[in-house]
Design a protein around this motif. Sequence first.
Motif, short mmCIF file in Angstrom:
data_model
loop_
_atom_site.label_atom_id
_atom_site.label_comp_id
_atom_site.label_asym_id
_atom_site.label_seq_id
_atom_site.Cartn_x
_atom_site.Cartn_y
_atom_site.Cartn_z
N VAL A 61 55.77 40.98 27.38
CA VAL A 61 55.56 40.18 28.59
C VAL A 61 54.54 40.85 29.50
CG1 VAL A 61 56.66 39.26 30.66
CG2 VAL A 61 57.84 39.13 28.46
N ILE A 62 54.62 42.18 29.62
CA ILE A 62 53.66 42.92 30.44
C ILE A 62 52.24 42.73 29.91
CG2 ILE A 62 52.84 45.23 31.07
CD1 ILE A 62 55.09 44.26 32.81
N VAL A 63 52.08 42.79 28.61
CA VAL A 63 50.75 42.60 28.01
C VAL A 63 50.23 41.20 28.30
CG1 VAL A 63 49.50 42.41 25.83
CG2 VAL A 63 51.07 44.32 26.19
N LEU A 64 51.05 40.18 28.07
CA LEU A 64 50.63 38.80 28.35
C LEU A 64 50.36 38.59 29.83
CD1 LEU A 64 52.98 36.69 26.03
CD2 LEU A 64 50.49 36.89 25.87
N GLY A 65 51.20 39.17 30.67
CA GLY A 65 51.00 39.04 32.11
C GLY A 65 49.71 39.70 32.57
N SER A 66 49.38 40.84 31.97
CA SER A 66 48.14 41.53 32.32
C SER A 66 46.92 40.73 31.89
CB SER A 66 48.12 42.91 31.65
OG SER A 66 46.88 43.55 31.85
N ILE A 67 46.99 40.13 30.70
CA ILE A 67 45.89 39.28 30.22
C ILE A 67 45.71 38.09 31.17
CG2 ILE A 67 45.14 37.75 28.37
CD1 ILE A 67 46.61 39.65 26.42
N THR A 68 46.82 37.50 31.59
CA THR A 68 46.77 36.38 32.53
C THR A 68 46.17 36.80 33.86
OG1 THR A 68 48.72 35.41 31.48
CG2 THR A 68 48.14 34.60 33.68
N PHE A 69 46.55 37.98 34.34
CA PHE A 69 46.03 38.50 35.59
C PHE A 69 44.52 38.71 35.50
CE2 PHE A 69 45.10 42.13 38.46
CZ PHE A 69 45.46 41.53 39.66
N SER A 70 44.05 39.28 34.38
CA SER A 70 42.61 39.47 34.19
C SER A 70 41.88 38.12 34.18
CB SER A 70 42.35 40.20 32.87
OG SER A 70 42.85 41.51 32.90
N MET A 71 42.50 37.14 33.53
CA MET A 71 41.90 35.81 33.50
C MET A 71 41.80 35.21 34.89
SD MET A 71 40.71 33.90 31.06
CE MET A 71 39.53 32.70 31.70
N GLY A 72 42.81 35.44 35.71
CA GLY A 72 42.78 34.96 37.09
C GLY A 72 41.67 35.60 37.90
N ILE A 73 41.48 36.91 37.71
CA ILE A 73 40.41 37.61 38.44
C ILE A 73 39.05 37.09 38.01
CG2 ILE A 73 39.30 39.84 38.80
CD1 ILE A 73 42.00 41.16 38.57
N ILE A 74 38.87 36.88 36.69
CA ILE A 74 37.61 36.32 36.19
C ILE A 74 37.35 34.96 36.84
CG2 ILE A 74 36.42 35.43 34.16
CD1 ILE A 74 37.96 37.46 32.49
N VAL B 216 34.59 47.32 32.91
CA VAL B 216 35.43 48.10 33.82
C VAL B 216 36.68 47.31 34.21
CG1 VAL B 216 35.54 49.12 36.13
CG2 VAL B 216 33.51 49.45 34.73
N LEU B 217 36.51 46.04 34.52
CA LEU B 217 37.65 45.21 34.91
C LEU B 217 38.66 45.12 33.78
CD1 LEU B 217 39.14 43.17 36.71
CD2 LEU B 217 37.63 41.39 35.79
N GLY B 218 38.20 44.78 32.57
CA GLY B 218 39.10 44.62 31.44
C GLY B 218 39.86 45.89 31.12
N PHE B 219 39.16 47.01 31.07
CA PHE B 219 39.81 48.27 30.72
C PHE B 219 40.79 48.72 31.80
CE2 PHE B 219 40.30 52.82 30.39
CZ PHE B 219 40.42 53.04 29.02
N CYS B 220 40.39 48.66 33.05
CA CYS B 220 41.23 49.17 34.14
C CYS B 220 42.52 48.35 34.29
CB CYS B 220 40.45 49.18 35.45
SG CYS B 220 39.15 50.43 35.52
N VAL B 221 42.42 47.03 34.23
CA VAL B 221 43.61 46.19 34.40
C VAL B 221 44.59 46.41 33.26
CG1 VAL B 221 44.46 43.81 34.42
CG2 VAL B 221 42.46 44.42 35.78
N SER B 222 44.10 46.42 32.02
CA SER B 222 45.00 46.57 30.88
C SER B 222 45.59 47.97 30.81
CB SER B 222 44.26 46.24 29.58
OG SER B 222 43.14 47.08 29.41
N PHE B 223 44.79 48.98 31.02
CA PHE B 223 45.30 50.36 30.97
C PHE B 223 46.33 50.59 32.07
CE2 PHE B 223 45.31 54.82 32.15
CZ PHE B 223 45.42 55.45 30.91
N SER B 224 46.02 50.13 33.28
CA SER B 224 46.94 50.34 34.42
C SER B 224 48.26 49.63 34.22
CB SER B 224 46.28 49.86 35.71
OG SER B 224 45.09 50.57 35.96
N SER B 225 48.22 48.43 33.66
CA SER B 225 49.46 47.66 33.49
C SER B 225 50.43 48.37 32.53
CB SER B 225 49.14 46.26 32.96
OG SER B 225 48.57 46.31 31.66
#
Length: 262
Positions: A166-179, A248-257
């Motif tokens: 769920v964390i992985v999917l949520g992080s992907i969704t969050f990145s999509m929202g930022i984009i 930078v956005l993709g790596f930082c969001v996924s790594f941090s989550s």
Amino acid sequence: MIQSALCPLPLAKKIMPLTLHPSYTYSTPVTKKIAQACSVLFHPLLMPTLLYAILLYYSPAVIGASGGNLQWRLTLMGVIFVTTFIIPVISVLFLTRSRTLARAELNKLDNPADIYSEESPSKNSVTQLELEDKKDRFVPFLSTTVFYTVITYMFFKQLQASYAMVIVLGSITFSMGIITLITLFWKISAHSVGICGVAGFLFAFYHKFAEQQLFYPILIIILLAGLLMSARLALNSHTPSQVFAGAVLGFCVSFSSIYFLL
């Protein structure tokens, strides 16, 4: 521009614009075909499928899938592929096709003779999926973000997926929202966000849970990230700053989550 004895100012004015023009590229037709193939094969919407394929094969335990047999894992992969790629792709194609047809009708009203204009609905599916024009991106990106949000909720409530999944999917969704938000004023590279997001997830699992078996997949993804970002530049789809910002956005969001929430 620096004037010198070897390069007089009039000659420099003729040469320098060719070097600095934003649309200028050293790409050959073959290079562009390879770059286009890379962009399609590693489309941002395919990145969740790629990520889960790697995790389910190399480190199923980190996402709570170690107890499932091969059939169960393949079923899970099928669900992820359909929900994160097939359905969003159909939605994006429908939205872009509808908008293209609407523009074509408006052009016919304004200029009936110009039926083969740039806004003609003759674009193929690959071109429509690329969403090269910034103004065409917001609605498809927004619809994809909303759909990913629904899918994350379904995995959490209906399928009772593991917390890590769920964390992985949520992080992907969050990145999509930022984009989607950035798209309102700038054309950030979604391809860079996607591939570097995969690298961020894998590196976080490798670093936090000592998943040594992810070492070689990480190296391969890093090489693919470099290839894909070079392809986007070769196609003149983005500027270097847009590609770098996406990475930078993709790596930082996924790594941090993973690092802070698991």
